[in-house]
Enzyme design. Structure first.
Site, short mmCIF file in Angstrom:
data_model
loop_
_atom_site.label_atom_id
_atom_site.label_comp_id
_atom_site.label_asym_id
_atom_site.label_seq_id
_atom_site.Cartn_x
_atom_site.Cartn_y
_atom_site.Cartn_z
N TRP A 1 2.67 1.65 -3.43
CA TRP A 1 1.35 2.24 -4.67
C TRP A 1 1.30 3.30 -4.18
O TRP A 1 0.40 4.23 -5.38
CB TRP A 1 -0.22 1.42 -3.74
N HIS A 2 1.26 3.84 -3.10
CA HIS A 2 1.11 5.89 -3.38
C HIS A 2 2.94 6.18 -3.75
O HIS A 2 2.50 8.16 -3.73
CB HIS A 2 1.02 6.53 -1.08
N GLY A 3 3.90 6.15 -4.17
CA GLY A 3 4.28 6.72 -5.10
C GLY A 3 5.86 5.72 -4.78
O GLY A 3 6.10 5.18 -4.26
N SER B 1 0.88 -1.38 0.11
CA SER B 1 -0.23 -0.10 -0.14
C SER B 1 0.62 1.50 0.01
O SER B 1 0.46 2.00 -0.73
CB SER B 1 -1.15 -0.42 0.91
#
Length: 474
Positions: free
Chosen positions: A324-326, A321
């Site tokens: 996924w954010h960066g 996760s």
């Protein structure tokens, strides 16, 4: 194009709504598809065609999967469909990250074979629509929903502009019926506009003001900064990212309602949480549900026999996760940090927090969350450590006189509305602005308040050069 821009607020939104409402229903989806492609092409013209082709390929792959009678063949097509979506994400979002780290490893190994790589431009919203494409393929494979009526309707589901660039992550089965038939009541249009206006005010009047202060601190060297200023900057960022992200979700939900769609809620006063587990039930709710249903449960979920495996799976899901954010190691650390505390809560921490009482649990959770934002905001791990030294290196007050009165006023407003839902009056007010009221007087007052906020937001956008779009790397 972004929602908080003059072009969108003055031209694109009013014109698109007027034409949409005037059209017969059989043309509404095609018109919404056309303006969604224009909306996306405004910011990423080169990628619009690539996105459209990938979606259409995906549509026909899933159609082949549905008509196949062989389970082996169905699984093969599902795998191809998911892999195509993931390959797009991996290439556009993580190729630069991979090459940069490979070059660093080569330099460390004293190799002179550095890879020269033209920077890949990240398409806006790629993480959101990739997840939506994957849910479509998997849900149809699982038999949770029927495939889209035609390729245009599926493309509309993926690129529908209210939720295209910043979520919420909408599952196909939640809007499948609305794509084929939906109602357009006047109450939905009014309440949708009220929700949109509230979201716009959160983004422009609160998040932007706090963000300007936070950026002035984080975008420069921390030398000559004191502990008090560091805490104010960190808190400003914590409230900026909440009001920015929740504001965009409000705008998306409001726009969806004006077009006759019901999108899922994405935030529920997350800073009132009394554990990290509860925080993730209130923060970016649709991402949490996605990770649970399409990653955590397939890994075994809560049904694994080995407790160690369960904690590892939980931690792994949040590690992914974070990525996924960066494409940055600090995002990975941020995910691992939250995964660690989720595992610790399963082990023993949640029992201790319950015994400690509501006040301590809330304060402890808020403390953990805002410390985690350091990894999210600061670019590198070494800078994060430097910032933590500043946070805990001494005792000093911020230089209040250097900050304008407007900043402190907005700061107090941000704090108040972050926690106001903890009391009954605050919760009732939130329900009125989020869902609407059946009382005409309340609706008229709400509408008047939002019109004022809309004008103030527009004035702020026109008069200020600061209006960041912080989801470019999501």
């Amino acid at each position: 194009m972004v929602f908080s821009s003059v072009v969108f607020l003055v031209w694109f939104l009013p014109l698109s709504l007027i034409i949409y409402y005037l059209l017969p229903f059989k043309y509404k989806n095609y018109f919404l598809l056309a303006i969604s492609l224009v909306f996306y092409a405004w910011g990423a013209p080169k990628f619009t065609l690539v996105l459209s082709i990938s979606v259409i390929i995906d549509f026909y792959l899933v159609k082949m999967m549905v008509t196949s009678k062989s389970m082996h063949y169905k699984r093969l097509i599902l795998t191809i469909s998911v892999l195509i979506s993931l390959l797009f994400l991996l290439y556009f979002k993580y190729a630069n990250f991979f090459i940069e780290n490979l070059n660093l490893a080569l330099v460390s190994a004293h190799s002179d074979k550095i890879i020269n790589w033209p920077k890949v431009i990240l398409p806006i919203g790629i993480s959101f629509f990739t997840f939506q494409k994957i849910t479509y393929s998997i849900d149809i494979y699982r038999g949770n929903t029927q495939p889209a009526q035609n390729a245009a309707f599926y493309l509309l589901y993926v690129v529908m502009y209210p939720q295209l660039i910043a979520g919420p992550i909408v599952r196909y089965n939640s809007v499948a019926k609305q794509l084929n038939a939906r109602t357009h009541f006047m109450s939905d249009r009014i309440n949708g506009f009220i929700r949109f206006g509230i979201g716009l005010a959160k983004k422009v009047l609160i998040a932007n003001v706090l963000g300007e202060y936070a950026d002035a601190f984080f975008n420069h060297s921390f030398i000559d900064r004191n502990t008090g200023e560091a805490w104010i900057a960190l808190l400003s960022y914590a409230f900026q990212i909440y009001y920015d992200f929740a504001g965009y979700s409000d705008m998306a939900i409001g726009l969806g309602r004006m077009f006759g769609f019901t999108f899922p809620e994405n935030f529920d006063s997350p800073y009132t949480s009394k554990s990290i587990t509860e925080f993730w039930r209130r923060w970016h709710i649709t991402l949490g549900h996605w990770m649970r249903d399409y990653l955590y449960i397939p890994l075994g979920g809560n049904r694994v026999n080995n407790k160690l495996r369960l904690y590892f799976n939980l931690w792994l899901v949040f590690l992914i996760s974070g990525l996924w954010h960066g494409a940055s190691w600090n995002f990975v650390i941020w995910g691992a940090y939250h995964g660690l505390f989720l595992a610790l809560e399963r082990l023993f921490l949640i029992k201790l927090l319950k015994k400690a009482g509501i006040g301590f649990s809330w304060l402890f959770t808020f403390f953990l969350v805002i410390n985690g934002w350091v990894f999210f905001r600061v670019e590198s791990f070494s800078e994060s450590l430097h910032f933590f030294k500043l946070l805990y290196g001494g005792i000093s007050l911020p230089t209040v006189n250097n900050s304008p009165f407007g900043f402190w006023l907005i700061f107090v407003v941000a704090v108040f509305f972050s926690f106001s839902s903890s009391i009954r009056a605050g919760k009732n007010l939130e329900i009125i602005f989020h869902r609407g009221s059946k009382q005409l007087t309340v609706t008229v007052i709400s509408l008047a308040v939002v019109i004022v906020l809309y004008i103030l937001s527009l004035s702020q956008i026109v008069s200020s050069n600061y209006n960041p779009f912080i989801y470019f790397r999501f």
